[in-house]
Scaffold this active site. Structure first.
Site, PDB file in Angstrom:
ATOM      1  N   HIS A 154       0.487  -1.028  -0.066  1.00 55.27           N
ATOM      2  CA  HIS A 154       0.261  -0.254  -0.121  1.00 55.27           C
ATOM      3  C   HIS A 154       0.364   1.145  -0.408  1.00 55.27           C
ATOM      4  O   HIS A 154       0.864   2.212   0.517  1.00 55.27           O
ATOM      5  CB  HIS A 154      -0.866   0.425   1.235  1.00 55.27           C
ATOM      6  CG  HIS A 154      -1.935  -1.662   0.972  1.00 55.27           C
ATOM      7  ND1 HIS A 154      -2.754  -1.746   2.321  1.00 55.27           N
ATOM      8  CD2 HIS A 154      -1.850  -1.543  -0.111  1.00 55.27           C
ATOM      9  CE1 HIS A 154      -3.403  -2.811   2.064  1.00 55.27           C
ATOM     10  NE2 HIS A 154      -3.267  -3.015   0.763  1.00 55.27           N
ATOM     11  N   CYS A 175       2.595  20.910  -5.961  1.00 58.48           N
ATOM     12  CA  CYS A 175       3.572  20.631  -6.798  1.00 58.48           C
ATOM     13  C   CYS A 175       3.643  22.222  -7.122  1.00 58.48           C
ATOM     14  O   CYS A 175       3.153  22.891  -8.028  1.00 58.48           O
ATOM     15  CB  CYS A 175       3.362  19.513  -7.332  1.00 58.48           C
ATOM     16  SG  CYS A 175       5.158  18.637  -8.836  1.00 58.48           S
TER      17      CYS A 175
HETATM   18 ZN   LIG Z   1       3.964  17.681 -10.350  1.00 57.17          ZN
END
Ligand SMILES: [Zn+2]
Length: 274
Positions: free
Chosen positions: A117, A176
């Site tokens: 996982h 990000c």
């Molecule tokens: Zn990214």
């Protein structure tokens, strides 16, 4: 059945395919999801669909994770991990497949491990796939959200924490560099385990004499399928788990005991030829 039966099972089967679950890590201070009947102890965990589709859910997730992470990362292997590391050093283990995301098998020195996982110590961008360490993200979370740094909370599974009555709407969730959504590199409920992980685990199972389940109720299909495959291949299965498992009807041996205590005999034994 008794721990002596478990000792016999382990000595009778040369190559073990081991599946571990939350019960293997509870003695390291990481809470279990389920009670002895296999029912949820708390409200259900975050699902993939909710995480991806709901920005407020992500604020709540990362706020709780910010608070829960420091204790989670301090967790250390217990006697069950040490016993498995010893069995691996004695060349008795084909593979450990773990449903845990804590990396404690590797900290204990094991190398033949598949993190079925994923791992909570890694964060992945859902758009570009770039990964970064969860520790680095922790710094960013704290920088952006100093007001959450001092909150105390009851620890919950997977580095999560219960924060009752807290308003998460001001929580600043980092993205990000590419703008994509960051997600812990673990398989959420509602998400599939990557196919190559399952295939590698099934290959190892084919090379094993027997399957040993440690601290898992096998309620989730991702783990249960290995018990079913072992049974179909005529391989005996033993389970060390407190409470019922989904595979009880497939087991040749079931021991209900603390994982570390039940496996202590492995560490007490003289090292095999090395
Ligand atoms: Zn990214």
């Amino acid at each position: 059945m008794s721990i002596a039966d478990l000792e016999r099972f382990i000595s009778d089967h040369r190559r073990l395919f081991v599946l571990t679950g939350a019960g293997c890590s509870t003695e390291s201070g990481i809470p279990d999801y389920r009670d002895a009947d296999g029912a949820w102890k708390r409200t259900g965990p975050m699902t993939f669909q909710t995480f991806i589709g709901d920005a407020h859910a992500r604020q709540r997730y990362w706020a709780r994770s910010l608070v829960g992470w420091p204790r989670f990362r301090r967790a250390r292997p217990n006697g069950a991990h040490a016993a498995l590391a010893r069995l691996e050093a004695d060349d008795r283990i084909e593979l450990v497949v773990t449903q845990n995301v804590d990396g404690l098998h590797q900290v204990a020195g094991q190398r033949r491990v598949i993190d079925l996982h994923g791992r909570l110590d890694t964060v992945r961008c859902m758009t570009c796939g770039r990964t970064r360490s969860r520790d680095l993200l922790q710094h960013e979370l704290l920088e952006r959200n100093p007001q959450f740094a001092g909150l105390a909370a009851e620890d919950a599974p997977d580095g999560d924490a219960d924060l009752d009555g807290v308003d998460f709407s001001t929580f600043d969730v980092p993205a990000c560099d590419c703008g994509g959504i960051l997600k812990p590199d673990v398989v959420f409920f509602g998400e599939s385990v990557p196919r190559e992980r399952v295939a590698a685990a099934m290959d190892a199972l084919a090379g094993a004499d027997a399957m040993l389940v440690i601290g898992s109720s096998l309620m989730v299909y991702s783990g249960f399928r290995f018990a079913r495959a072992a049974a179909e291949a005529g391989k005996p299965i033993a389970a060390l788990n407190i409470g019922r498992t989904r595979a009880d009807h497939l087991l040749s041996l079931k021991v209900s005991a603390s994982c570390a205590q039940a496996l202590a005999f492995v560490l007490d034994a003289e090292p095999s030829s090395a």
